[in-house]
Design a protein around this motif. Structure first.
Motif, PDB file in Angstrom:
ATOM      1  N   ILE A 142       0.842  -1.183   0.000  1.00 21.06           N
ATOM      2  CA  ILE A 142       0.000   0.000   0.000  1.00 21.06           C
ATOM      3  C   ILE A 142       0.885   1.243   0.000  1.00 21.06           C
ATOM      4  O   ILE A 142       2.024   1.207   0.472  1.00 21.06           O
ATOM      5  CB  ILE A 142      -0.947   0.042   1.220  1.00 21.06           C
ATOM      6  CG1 ILE A 142      -0.148  -0.016   2.530  1.00 21.06           C
ATOM      7  CG2 ILE A 142      -1.972  -1.060   1.148  1.00 21.06           C
ATOM      8  CD1 ILE A 142      -1.009   0.175   3.761  1.00 21.06           C
ATOM      9  N   THR A 143       0.374   2.306  -0.552  1.00 19.48           N
ATOM     10  CA  THR A 143       1.102   3.565  -0.618  1.00 19.48           C
ATOM     11  C   THR A 143       0.271   4.658   0.045  1.00 19.48           C
ATOM     12  O   THR A 143      -0.914   4.462   0.348  1.00 19.48           O
ATOM     13  CB  THR A 143       1.388   3.966  -2.070  1.00 19.48           C
ATOM     14  OG1 THR A 143       0.130   4.233  -2.731  1.00 19.48           O
ATOM     15  CG2 THR A 143       2.114   2.861  -2.816  1.00 19.48           C
ATOM     16  N   THR A 144       0.891   5.788   0.254  1.00 20.48           N
ATOM     17  CA  THR A 144       0.164   6.935   0.801  1.00 20.48           C
ATOM     18  C   THR A 144      -1.003   7.312  -0.101  1.00 20.48           C
ATOM     19  O   THR A 144      -2.109   7.608   0.375  1.00 20.48           O
ATOM     20  CB  THR A 144       1.115   8.137   0.946  1.00 20.48           C
ATOM     21  OG1 THR A 144       2.199   7.767   1.802  1.00 20.48           O
ATOM     22  CG2 THR A 144       0.388   9.335   1.541  1.00 20.48           C
ATOM     23  N   ASP A 145      -0.772   7.281  -1.413  1.00 23.10           N
ATOM     24  CA  ASP A 145      -1.840   7.622  -2.357  1.00 23.10           C
ATOM     25  C   ASP A 145      -3.016   6.671  -2.239  1.00 23.10           C
ATOM     26  O   ASP A 145      -4.182   7.083  -2.389  1.00 23.10           O
ATOM     27  CB  ASP A 145      -1.304   7.601  -3.793  1.00 23.10           C
ATOM     28  CG  ASP A 145      -0.362   8.758  -4.075  1.00 23.10           C
ATOM     29  OD1 ASP A 145      -0.264   9.662  -3.216  1.00 23.10           O
ATOM     30  OD2 ASP A 145       0.294   8.757  -5.134  1.00 23.10           O
ATOM     31  N   ASP A 146      -2.749   5.394  -1.969  1.00 28.12           N
ATOM     32  CA  ASP A 146      -3.833   4.413  -1.828  1.00 28.12           C
ATOM     33  C   ASP A 146      -4.728   4.755  -0.640  1.00 28.12           C
ATOM     34  O   ASP A 146      -5.965   4.719  -0.746  1.00 28.12           O
ATOM     35  CB  ASP A 146      -3.257   3.006  -1.640  1.00 28.12           C
ATOM     36  CG  ASP A 146      -2.544   2.498  -2.876  1.00 28.12           C
ATOM     37  OD1 ASP A 146      -2.926   2.916  -3.984  1.00 28.12           O
ATOM     38  OD2 ASP A 146      -1.599   1.699  -2.729  1.00 28.12           O
ATOM     39  N   ILE A 147      -4.120   5.079   0.498  1.00 31.05           N
ATOM     40  CA  ILE A 147      -4.904   5.390   1.693  1.00 31.05           C
ATOM     41  C   ILE A 147      -5.681   6.688   1.508  1.00 31.05           C
ATOM     42  O   ILE A 147      -6.854   6.789   1.891  1.00 31.05           O
ATOM     43  CB  ILE A 147      -3.993   5.473   2.927  1.00 31.05           C
ATOM     44  CG1 ILE A 147      -3.280   4.134   3.150  1.00 31.05           C
ATOM     45  CG2 ILE A 147      -4.810   5.841   4.161  1.00 31.05           C
ATOM     46  CD1 ILE A 147      -4.210   2.972   3.415  1.00 31.05           C
ATOM     47  N   ALA A 173       2.724  -0.908   8.556  1.00 39.54           N
ATOM     48  CA  ALA A 173       3.042  -0.386   7.227  1.00 39.54           C
ATOM     49  C   ALA A 173       2.614   1.079   7.103  1.00 39.54           C
ATOM     50  O   ALA A 173       3.314   1.888   6.469  1.00 39.54           O
ATOM     51  CB  ALA A 173       2.355  -1.233   6.155  1.00 39.54           C
ATOM     52  N   LEU A 174       1.484   1.437   7.724  1.00 36.87           N
ATOM     53  CA  LEU A 174       1.031   2.823   7.692  1.00 36.87           C
ATOM     54  C   LEU A 174       2.007   3.753   8.409  1.00 36.87           C
ATOM     55  O   LEU A 174       2.207   4.899   7.998  1.00 36.87           O
ATOM     56  CB  LEU A 174      -0.350   2.944   8.344  1.00 36.87           C
ATOM     57  CG  LEU A 174      -1.533   2.272   7.654  1.00 36.87           C
ATOM     58  CD1 LEU A 174      -2.803   2.473   8.468  1.00 36.87           C
ATOM     59  CD2 LEU A 174      -1.715   2.806   6.247  1.00 36.87           C
ATOM     60  N   ARG A 175       2.620   3.265   9.472  1.00 38.39           N
ATOM     61  CA  ARG A 175       3.550   4.104  10.239  1.00 38.39           C
ATOM     62  C   ARG A 175       4.764   4.513   9.412  1.00 38.39           C
ATOM     63  O   ARG A 175       5.422   5.504   9.727  1.00 38.39           O
ATOM     64  CB  ARG A 175       4.008   3.359  11.489  1.00 38.39           C
ATOM     65  CG  ARG A 175       2.916   3.080  12.493  1.00 38.39           C
ATOM     66  CD  ARG A 175       3.458   2.554  13.794  1.00 38.39           C
ATOM     67  NE  ARG A 175       4.309   3.535  14.468  1.00 38.39           N
ATOM     68  CZ  ARG A 175       4.736   3.399  15.719  1.00 38.39           C
ATOM     69  NH1 ARG A 175       4.384   2.333  16.426  1.00 38.39           N
ATOM     70  NH2 ARG A 175       5.507   4.325  16.272  1.00 38.39           N
ATOM     71  N   LEU A 176       5.040   3.758   8.366  1.00 39.91           N
ATOM     72  CA  LEU A 176       6.223   4.042   7.553  1.00 39.91           C
ATOM     73  C   LEU A 176       5.917   4.929   6.356  1.00 39.91           C
ATOM     74  O   LEU A 176       6.847   5.326   5.636  1.00 39.91           O
ATOM     75  CB  LEU A 176       6.837   2.721   7.070  1.00 39.91           C
ATOM     76  CG  LEU A 176       7.217   1.715   8.175  1.00 39.91           C
ATOM     77  CD1 LEU A 176       7.752   0.427   7.551  1.00 39.91           C
ATOM     78  CD2 LEU A 176       8.238   2.321   9.127  1.00 39.91           C
ATOM     79  N   LEU A 177       4.647   5.231   6.130  1.00 42.05           N
ATOM     80  CA  LEU A 177       4.286   6.038   4.969  1.00 42.05           C
ATOM     81  C   LEU A 177       4.493   7.527   5.245  1.00 42.05           C
ATOM     82  O   LEU A 177       4.220   8.012   6.337  1.00 42.05           O
ATOM     83  CB  LEU A 177       2.823   5.785   4.585  1.00 42.05           C
ATOM     84  CG  LEU A 177       2.468   4.369   4.115  1.00 42.05           C
ATOM     85  CD1 LEU A 177       0.984   4.291   3.785  1.00 42.05           C
ATOM     86  CD2 LEU A 177       3.306   3.976   2.907  1.00 42.05           C
ATOM     87  N   LYS A 178       4.956   8.255   4.212  1.00 46.22           N
ATOM     88  CA  LYS A 178       5.223   9.693   4.346  1.00 46.22           C
ATOM     89  C   LYS A 178       4.528  10.464   3.232  1.00 46.22           C
ATOM     90  O   LYS A 178       4.158   9.904   2.195  1.00 46.22           O
ATOM     91  CB  LYS A 178       6.734   9.957   4.281  1.00 46.22           C
ATOM     92  CG  LYS A 178       7.546   9.259   5.364  1.00 46.22           C
ATOM     93  CD  LYS A 178       9.032   9.546   5.207  1.00 46.22           C
ATOM     94  CE  LYS A 178       9.845   8.848   6.274  1.00 46.22           C
ATOM     95  NZ  LYS A 178      11.295   9.131   6.136  1.00 46.22           N
ATOM     96  N   ASP A 179       4.364  11.767   3.465  1.00 50.94           N
ATOM     97  CA  ASP A 179       3.819  12.617   2.422  1.00 50.94           C
ATOM     98  C   ASP A 179       4.938  13.122   1.527  1.00 50.94           C
ATOM     99  O   ASP A 179       6.103  12.708   1.663  1.00 50.94           O
ATOM    100  CB  ASP A 179       3.014  13.771   3.018  1.00 50.94           C
ATOM    101  CG  ASP A 179       3.866  14.687   3.903  1.00 50.94           C
ATOM    102  OD1 ASP A 179       5.120  14.631   3.802  1.00 50.94           O
ATOM    103  OD2 ASP A 179       3.297  15.457   4.689  1.00 50.94           O
ATOM    104  N   LYS A 180       4.621  14.052   0.603  1.00 43.86           N
ATOM    105  CA  LYS A 180       5.620  14.544  -0.351  1.00 43.86           C
ATOM    106  C   LYS A 180       6.699  15.388   0.313  1.00 43.86           C
ATOM    107  O   LYS A 180       7.748  15.640  -0.284  1.00 43.86           O
ATOM    108  CB  LYS A 180       4.914  15.338  -1.448  1.00 43.86           C
ATOM    109  CG  LYS A 180       4.002  14.479  -2.313  1.00 43.86           C
ATOM    110  CD  LYS A 180       3.336  15.293  -3.409  1.00 43.86           C
ATOM    111  CE  LYS A 180       2.444  14.404  -4.265  1.00 43.86           C
ATOM    112  NZ  LYS A 180       1.757  15.174  -5.330  1.00 43.86           N
TER     113      LYS A 180
END
Length: 280
Positions: A142-147, A173-180
């Motif tokens: 999953i990616t930030t864009d997916d969520i 996995a969500l904890r590792l996602l970042k924005d731009k």
């Protein structure tokens, strides 16, 4: 007293019960949807600045029902243990039954098969075919864009009260996602009893939601939406506890039999969305 204590402890042990609408019912079923959403308009009827429009579909009862299902449990305790122990065994019984019931109903509210002869369970959110899926752009991840796409697929009136449901591995996995801007979107709670957040929305763990697929089977890995508007739990007569003194007397045991009647189902599919991750 045992019945009251077990029922009181359920919201503390159950995830979905605290987020969905809970309704007390007096029968074993209710219609799943009896009318369409009402439409309104501004103006005055007497000055003809507005008119009551005919609905596109009539407010007629549906033939679909949500049913109340039956859940049973049994515990056995030795007579001497019950009489001589220096531990509050009744508290242990309450805790054990509360956890077992909460786990069983939480699982059903997510992946329950619904009312049928083989597996009579509440209808799960992931089992409902009415809840729309949002396909992840990536495979096996999953990616930030997916969520964010999942969140904004829910209409605004439901999104503002939205919560995100995932299992613990998906939350990692969500904890590792970042924005731009390379900033983490997952934020830890700074107050006891409050959930962590992702993109500003509360995150709750429910372990019966599938993990992000690593093999050859696609999976629904996240639920987002307003559960209070979208999912309804049906309670019928609470919980009954029967003390079985004679049945196990020859074995020197006393039984405690629990009967719990509960149902559930999706009532507003538009208030919920599910993130689906493919494997190819």
């Amino acid at each position: 007293e045992l019945e009251t204590e077990i029922y009181r402890e359920l919201p503390n042990a159950s995830v979905i019960r605290g987020l969905a609408t809970v309704r007390q019912v007096r029968s074993d079923r209710i219609r799943s949807r009896s009318l369409t959403e009402v439409q309104v308009g501004w103006g005055k009827l007497e000055t003809s600045t507005t008119s009551l429009e005919e609905p596109t579909s009539y407010l007629v009862p549906s033939d679909e029902y949500h049913y109340v299902e039956d859940l049973y449990g049994l515990a056995k305790i030795g007579e001497d243990e019950l009489m001589d122990t220096d531990v509050a065994l009744e508290s242990l019984i309450v805790d054990s039954f509360s956890r077992a019931i909460a786990q069983a109903e939480d699982r059903a509210f997510i992946i329950g098969a619904g009312h049928n002869a083989q597996t009579p369970e509440p209808e799960g959110i992931l089992t409902s075919t009415d809840v729309e899926r949002v396909n992840a752009k990536a495979v096996k991840s999953i990616t930030t864009d997916d969520i964010l796409s999942l969140i904004y697929a829910v209409p605004a009136q439901y999104r503002r009260n939205g919560v995100l449901l995932v299992n613990s591995q998906t939350e990692l996995a969500l904890r590792l996602l970042k924005d731009k801007n390379d900033q983490y979107l997952w934020q830890p709670s700074l107050q006891a009893g409050r959930p962590n957040t992702f993109a500003g929305f509360p995150v709750y763990n429910q372990e019966d939601i599938p993990s992000i697929p690593a093999g050859s089977t696609a999976a629904d890995v996240a639920i987002f939406g307003d559960l209070r508007s979208g999912y309804r739990i049906l309670d019928r007569l609470g919980i009954t506890v029967q003390r079985l003194t004679e049945l196990y007397a020859e074995s020197g045991l006393i039984g405690f039999r629990v009967h719990y009647r509960v149902g559930g189902g999706v009532i507003r599919p538009n208030a919920l969305r599910v993130l689906h991750v493919n494997v190819a």
